[in-house]
Design a protein around this motif. Structure first.
Motif, PDB file in Angstrom:
ATOM      1  N   UNK A  56       2.359   1.745   9.853  1.00 53.09           N
ATOM      2  CA  UNK A  56       2.775   0.367   9.569  1.00 53.09           C
ATOM      3  C   UNK A  56       2.336  -0.102   8.178  1.00 53.09           C
ATOM      4  N   UNK A  57       1.078   0.139   7.737  1.00 48.83           N
ATOM      5  CA  UNK A  57       0.688  -0.325   6.400  1.00 48.83           C
ATOM      6  C   UNK A  57       1.544   0.277   5.288  1.00 48.83           C
TER       7      UNK A  57
ATOM      8  N   UNK B 161      -7.507  -4.380  -4.228  1.00 53.44           N
ATOM      9  CA  UNK B 161      -7.145  -4.961  -5.516  1.00 53.44           C
ATOM     10  C   UNK B 161      -5.679  -4.782  -5.882  1.00 53.44           C
ATOM     11  N   UNK B 162      -4.851  -4.432  -4.878  1.00 52.22           N
ATOM     12  CA  UNK B 162      -3.427  -4.200  -5.139  1.00 52.22           C
ATOM     13  C   UNK B 162      -2.580  -5.431  -4.866  1.00 52.22           C
ATOM     14  N   UNK B 163      -3.200  -6.481  -4.319  1.00 55.90           N
ATOM     15  CA  UNK B 163      -2.448  -7.671  -3.915  1.00 55.90           C
ATOM     16  C   UNK B 163      -3.356  -8.889  -3.967  1.00 55.90           C
TER      17      UNK B 163
ATOM     18  N   UNK C 282      -0.930   3.698  -5.442  1.00 55.39           N
ATOM     19  CA  UNK C 282      -2.092   4.536  -5.203  1.00 55.39           C
ATOM     20  C   UNK C 282      -2.613   4.383  -3.785  1.00 55.39           C
ATOM     21  N   UNK C 283      -2.645   3.143  -3.307  1.00 51.34           N
ATOM     22  CA  UNK C 283      -3.111   2.897  -1.942  1.00 51.34           C
ATOM     23  C   UNK C 283      -2.182   3.579  -0.944  1.00 51.34           C
ATOM     24  N   UNK C 284      -0.870   3.474  -1.181  1.00 49.87           N
ATOM     25  CA  UNK C 284       0.097   4.058  -0.252  1.00 49.87           C
ATOM     26  C   UNK C 284       0.001   5.589  -0.231  1.00 49.87           C
TER      27      UNK C 284
ATOM     28  N   UNK D 279      -2.715   7.245  -0.518  1.00 45.21           N
ATOM     29  CA  UNK D 279      -3.884   7.556   0.328  1.00 45.21           C
ATOM     30  C   UNK D 279      -3.577   7.345   1.799  1.00 45.21           C
ATOM     31  N   UNK D 280      -2.676   6.406   2.116  1.00 48.43           N
ATOM     32  CA  UNK D 280      -2.374   6.074   3.504  1.00 48.43           C
ATOM     33  C   UNK D 280      -1.306   6.976   4.107  1.00 48.43           C
ATOM     34  N   UNK D 281      -0.458   7.561   3.255  1.00 53.73           N
ATOM     35  CA  UNK D 281       0.648   8.359   3.754  1.00 53.73           C
ATOM     36  C   UNK D 281       0.139   9.570   4.524  1.00 53.73           C
ATOM     37  N   UNK D 282       0.813   9.946   5.622  1.00 52.41           N
ATOM     38  CA  UNK D 282       0.375  11.089   6.416  1.00 52.41           C
ATOM     39  C   UNK D 282       0.590  12.415   5.679  1.00 52.41           C
TER      40      UNK D 282
END
Length: 228
Positions: A146-147, A203-205, A221-223, A225-228
């Protein structure tokens, strides 16, 4: 899942100024005000629409309220139901910006467009094909966390509708609630709130009044790290 949130296939791209004038001559534009409906769910689908200026929100009217499906900007097409065997509008299209300009294209005008401005007719077919490809990508994205889906939505909206800031951020002030953001990407409001908190902590939003300040490079960058 959300529908075509930001199609990214603008009809007017690739048309010359002369071709755009011919399109406007065949399909005279209409000016609408904020909150005015271009059409409502269940109406007869008599025309396809080109959005020339402003923003239009597409939503379903359900017993539980409105479910936002798409947010469209200049050059986007909507109302494709007029090409189907049972031409009824499946959604409501409402002006979200202070004003909007649309060009309705009836079946007769569509045929005239094909004859007189073949490049425009070809561009229209290209946009519809890109829409199908986009929807296929959206189906594939249902399995993502979801994120990630919320982050991809914010990136897409910011890149399309954001106003650049001096520090590399994009100001996104569309008046969308967390429920609407969730509807657009097919997750719950709770999941949206959780994702927004994580993006702020990274710090992305930043929250800016009724809108957001999105930092695309940081969010990407955050995405990752979150991606499977």
């Amino acid at each position: 899942m959300g529908a075509f949130v930001v199609p990214g296939a603008r009809f007017t791209e690739g048309l010359s100024p002369e071709e755009r004038k011919e399109v406007e001559a065949i399909c005279p534009p209409r000016r609408l005000s904020r909150g005015e409906a271009v059409f409502r769910q269940g109406d007869e689908a008599e025309s396809l629409f080109i959005l020339v200026e402003g923003r239009v929100r597409l939503f379903l009217e359900t017993p539980k309220g409105e479910r936002t499906l798409a947010l469209l900007g200049p050059g986007d097409l909507f109302g494709e139901s007029f090409l189907t065997p049972r031409p009824r509008q499946g959604v409501t299209a409402q002006v979200q910006s202070p004003g909007a300009v649309v060009c309705p294209i009836s079946r007769a005008q569509f045929l005239a467009l094909c004859r007189q401005v073949p490049e425009a007719a070809l561009r229209l077919c290209t946009v519809l094909a890109e829409r199908v490809a986009y929807l296929s990508e959206e189906l594939a994205g249902v399995a993502l966390p979801a994120p990630v889906r919320v982050g991809r939505l914010l990136l897409s909206l910011a890149q399309r509708f954001g106003v650049p800031e001096g520090d590399g951020g994009l100001r996104l002030d569309l008046g969308l609630t967390q429920e609407e953001l969730g509807s657009l990407c097919g997750v719950s409001r709770v999941s949206v709130a959780y994702a927004l908190r994580r993006f702020r902590e990274a710090g992305a939003l930043k929250r800016e009044g009724a809108g957001y300040l999105v930092y695309p490079a940081r969010l990407e960058g955050v995405l990752e790290d979150l991606a499977p």
